[in-house]
Structure formats: structure tokens, C-alpha cells
Design a protein around this motif. Sequence first.
Motif, short mmCIF file in Angstrom:
data_model
loop_
_atom_site.label_atom_id
_atom_site.label_comp_id
_atom_site.label_asym_id
_atom_site.label_seq_id
_atom_site.Cartn_x
_atom_site.Cartn_y
_atom_site.Cartn_z
N VAL A 1 75.27 -32.44 67.23
CA VAL A 1 74.40 -33.06 68.86
C VAL A 1 73.32 -32.43 69.19
O VAL A 1 72.40 -32.45 69.48
CB VAL A 1 75.20 -33.34 70.00
CG1 VAL A 1 76.45 -34.75 69.26
CG2 VAL A 1 75.82 -32.28 70.57
N TRP A 2 73.41 -31.04 68.55
CA TRP A 2 71.91 -30.52 68.84
C TRP A 2 70.53 -31.37 68.38
O TRP A 2 70.51 -31.04 67.38
CB TRP A 2 72.50 -29.10 68.09
CG TRP A 2 71.44 -27.68 68.88
CD1 TRP A 2 70.02 -27.60 68.01
CD2 TRP A 2 71.51 -26.69 69.66
NE1 TRP A 2 69.45 -26.27 69.44
CE2 TRP A 2 70.53 -26.11 69.63
CE3 TRP A 2 72.67 -26.37 70.34
CZ2 TRP A 2 70.83 -25.05 70.85
CZ3 TRP A 2 73.30 -25.50 71.28
CH2 TRP A 2 71.55 -25.19 71.31
N PRO A 3 69.70 -30.58 69.09
CA PRO A 3 68.46 -31.94 68.74
C PRO A 3 67.94 -30.64 68.45
O PRO A 3 67.50 -29.46 68.32
CB PRO A 3 67.53 -31.66 70.41
CG PRO A 3 68.61 -30.34 71.64
CD PRO A 3 69.38 -30.15 70.70
N GLY A 4 67.81 -31.44 67.24
CA GLY A 4 66.66 -30.30 65.88
C GLY A 4 67.53 -29.35 64.79
O GLY A 4 68.72 -30.50 64.73
N GLN A 5 67.58 -29.02 64.76
CA GLN A 5 68.51 -27.99 63.81
C GLN A 5 68.58 -26.98 63.84
O GLN A 5 68.08 -26.41 65.24
CB GLN A 5 67.69 -26.64 62.16
CG GLN A 5 66.76 -28.24 61.82
CD GLN A 5 65.71 -27.81 60.59
OE1 GLN A 5 65.77 -26.56 60.83
NE2 GLN A 5 65.44 -28.48 59.34
N ALA A 6 70.15 -26.83 64.12
CA ALA A 6 71.64 -25.85 64.94
C ALA A 6 70.58 -23.90 64.62
O ALA A 6 70.47 -23.88 63.33
CB ALA A 6 72.94 -25.77 65.10
N PRO A 7 70.85 -23.41 65.94
CA PRO A 7 69.80 -22.29 65.87
C PRO A 7 71.33 -21.33 64.60
O PRO A 7 72.90 -22.12 64.38
CB PRO A 7 70.49 -21.68 67.11
CG PRO A 7 71.21 -22.43 68.05
CD PRO A 7 70.94 -23.94 67.10
N MET A 8 70.79 -20.54 64.22
CA MET A 8 71.80 -19.27 62.85
C MET A 8 73.00 -19.14 63.91
O MET A 8 74.12 -18.73 62.87
CB MET A 8 71.12 -18.30 63.08
CG MET A 8 72.31 -17.76 61.29
SD MET A 8 73.13 -18.91 60.63
CE MET A 8 71.21 -19.58 59.07
N TRP A 9 73.47 -18.74 64.80
CA TRP A 9 73.92 -18.07 65.75
C TRP A 9 75.13 -19.27 65.81
O TRP A 9 76.58 -19.36 66.03
CB TRP A 9 73.97 -17.07 67.08
CG TRP A 9 73.21 -18.35 68.17
CD1 TRP A 9 72.22 -19.01 68.50
CD2 TRP A 9 74.26 -19.60 69.10
NE1 TRP A 9 71.75 -19.96 68.86
CE2 TRP A 9 73.61 -19.59 69.27
CE3 TRP A 9 75.58 -19.28 69.06
CZ2 TRP A 9 73.67 -20.71 71.18
CZ3 TRP A 9 76.07 -19.91 70.19
CH2 TRP A 9 74.72 -20.72 70.77
N LEU A 10 75.16 -19.84 66.19
CA LEU A 10 75.90 -21.60 66.47
C LEU A 10 75.97 -22.26 64.59
O LEU A 10 77.77 -22.25 64.93
CB LEU A 10 75.27 -22.70 66.93
CG LEU A 10 75.87 -24.06 67.21
CD1 LEU A 10 76.93 -23.64 67.98
CD2 LEU A 10 74.62 -24.93 67.54
N LEU A 11 75.59 -21.76 63.68
CA LEU A 11 76.42 -22.23 62.71
C LEU A 11 77.14 -20.60 61.70
O LEU A 11 78.07 -21.74 61.32
CB LEU A 11 75.00 -22.58 61.79
CG LEU A 11 73.86 -23.60 61.88
CD1 LEU A 11 72.93 -23.59 60.97
CD2 LEU A 11 74.54 -24.96 61.63
N VAL A 12 77.36 -19.81 62.36
CA VAL A 12 78.03 -19.04 62.21
C VAL A 12 79.13 -18.78 63.41
O VAL A 12 79.94 -19.22 62.45
CB VAL A 12 77.41 -17.67 62.57
CG1 VAL A 12 78.32 -16.29 62.38
CG2 VAL A 12 76.26 -17.25 61.65
#
Length: 437
Positions: free
Chosen positions: A319-330
Motif C-alpha cells: 500500500v506504500w505510495p510509489g515504490q517502498a523504501p529499501m529499509w521497509l523491504l528489508v
Amino acid sequence: MSSATSSSVTMPGDPPGGRRAVAVWSIGVAVYFVAVIFRTSLGVAGLDAVERFHINASALSTFSILQLLVYAGMQIPVGLMVDRLGTKKVLTLGVVLFTVGQLGFAFSASYPMALVSRALLGCGDAMTFISVLRLGTRWFPARRGPLVAQLAGLVGMAGNLVSTLVIARLLHGIGWTAAFAGSALAGVLVLVLMLLFLKDHPEGYEPAPAPTTHKGAAYIRGQIAATWREPGTRLGLWVHFSTQFPAMVFLLLWGLPFLVEAQGLSRGTAGELLTLVVLSNMMVGLVYGQIVARHHSARLPLALGTVGATAVMWAMPVVWPGQAPMWLLVVMCVVLGACGPASMIGFDFARPANPPERQGTASGIVNMGGFIASMTTLLAVGVLLDATGDNYRVAFSAVFVLEALGVSQILRLRRRAARAERDRVVASRVASVHVPV
């Protein structure tokens, strides 16, 4: 991974263990290691498969769905085969099937041929884990059972690492055919080792022959029905169902396309995140195993907590607007690593609910849970991606439906299973008091 505590004293009739047991068991675990490499190799080749076979997302998901369908459907039959034929014969058949499947996948020029190859692979893969667990019980004392099972699971996850680190690079270095055909040589190697050195049990520790009454369709139906009637078996299935599938779906097929197409990462970076899921799985497995071994009451909170954390971290990048930040994907990948260890808690509900002669059947029923959820979600994601023009926000929402279903069943069964488990403990204590001397 069973985390039940056991006596520190070797019981009469227990296998001796020792170096020879480790050597023989290691061959069996090597077979499982190779099976997991082959099982998960499609996870890093999904985009290549789309180009090679000119297929859409739904057709791509069919590869994994068919493989898991065969795997799940084989669980109970394999348990019965191991009991009847022995570990070596079943593992030998499994190695031949999954090696032929991997080799056939390497040379598949059409989509139908590739599907048949993955079905063969799934059939062979289905024969490995239960066989390796049985091998451990035949070679090691009962008190070593939890550790042996835990180590087998960790080695299997190491096979996943080989897929994400080695096969992914081979695909883009030497190409599809050479990468998959070359990996199939690992199957030939473990087959030779197994034929030369693997034994079902140490000399002098042959299992007692099964009673002649333990044969036929009526016995099999009775075995399955009696196992299913136990609330602990059903609770174990739903725990496995609810916890395992998000990581399985991510690693087996849809993680790499999501990270590359929806999040804009390179294939190399996406592969590193998939590797992080595997590493987290191995570390969390050690922690969960120790917690459950020391605090039996922690089983359900750990399982439900993992489902909740997974749902939150699955939702945020979606649901993050646009592409999610790397820390969130980690963080997402670290949390997904807890799914596998949490799913093993399901076996800790089924194990005390069933007598020794039904343990294989109970394990097979529980093991089907997560794979049924995985198949359903793999198909749903593929269909939704095609229907929405590759909208991962919509497609990945299918995970929440399956999690809600699983949690509702866990909450429905938890008190019934706890009551039945308490009754068994009381009955066991009463029986031990009245044992004649």
C-alpha cells in the motif's frame, strides 16, 4: 521441527547414534538439500520462464501450483510407503523422479513439457522430507529427535540459498539449459552416494514387522480418520496453513517479479532480498525451537504473532505510495523469514495428539496445510495480475484472505485441542501411578 523435550537417558531399544549415524543421516539430508534446490529454482527463473515459454502470469503460477499440488497430495501416501518399503527405497525413487524432472525442465522447449517436468519434480520432492525424518528416528536415540529434525530443516533452507545465490547467477551466465541441466548433476551425485552407503537402520535395530492386520484400504481409511478426529491434528494443520504460505509464495515464485517489476529493483538486489528471507528463516528457526522447547504454552502466541507480523509487513510495501523504501523491504523479508519456523509449530500440536503408530499420518496431514494455502495463493496472485494489468497491490491482497481463514480456524479449535491435550496428560500420569512393579 518437533520441540518436545525428551529424557536425557537413552531408552531400551533406542538406536546408538554416534559418528556412523551422523554419516548415514547426512546422506539422507543431502538428498533433501538437493530436492529443495530443485524445488525453489523456479523462484529465481520466473521472468526467464515467461520469456522462454511465452506465457502470462497465470500460466507461470501453474508451474508452482502443479508442483505443490503433487507434493501435498503425496504426503500421506509417502508416509505409508516409508513404513512399508523403508527409507532407502522411497528416497531412491524420489531422487530419480526429481532429477529427471529437473533435467526435463532444462530441455523443455514447450510449456506442456515444462509442466510435466515440474510435476515429476514435485512427486520426487514429496518423498524426501518425511523419509529423512524417519531416517533420523531409526539412527538416533529418541532424545536427539528434536535436534535432528531442526537440523534437517536448516539444511533444507540452505538449499534455498543455493537457488538464490548460485542458480540465479548461472541462469544469466550460461543460460537456461546449461544452468538447469548442470544442477541436475547434483541429483546424480546424491543418488550414487545413497545407493552405496545409505542404510535404513543400524544392524540389530530392525523395526518390528507390521501386523498382518495393518494392511489394506480399510486400515488406511481408519488410520486417516482416527488421526483427523484429533483436535490437535486439525489445529496443527491450520497453524501450518496460516503461517507457511506467505514466505513460500514469495520465495517460490512471486517475490522476484514483485521486487523487480513493482519495486524497480535490479535482479541482483532482488536476489539478495530473497537470500535475506532464507537467512532469517534459519536464524528464527533456532530461536523458535528453543522457546517452544522451554515454554510449551508459547506455541500458539508465537504462531499467531507471526501471522500478525507477516500481515502488517506484507501490507506496508503493497500500500506504500510509489515504490517502498529499501529499509521497509528489508524488514519485510526478515519478518517473512519467521513463516517457516512458525509453520513447524503445527507439528508440535499434532505430535502429542496421536500415538506413535499414527505419527507419520499426522505429519502428512499437517504438512498439507501450508502447501494447500501456497497453491491457492499462487493461483490467485497469477489470475489477479492478469486481470488487473499486473497490479500487485490487488494481487498480493489475496494473502490476507487466506490468513483470515486460517486464524479463524485456529481460534475455533484452540480450546478443544488444549482440553484434549490436558486430558491426555492427566491420563498418562494416572496410568504411570498404577503401573505394576
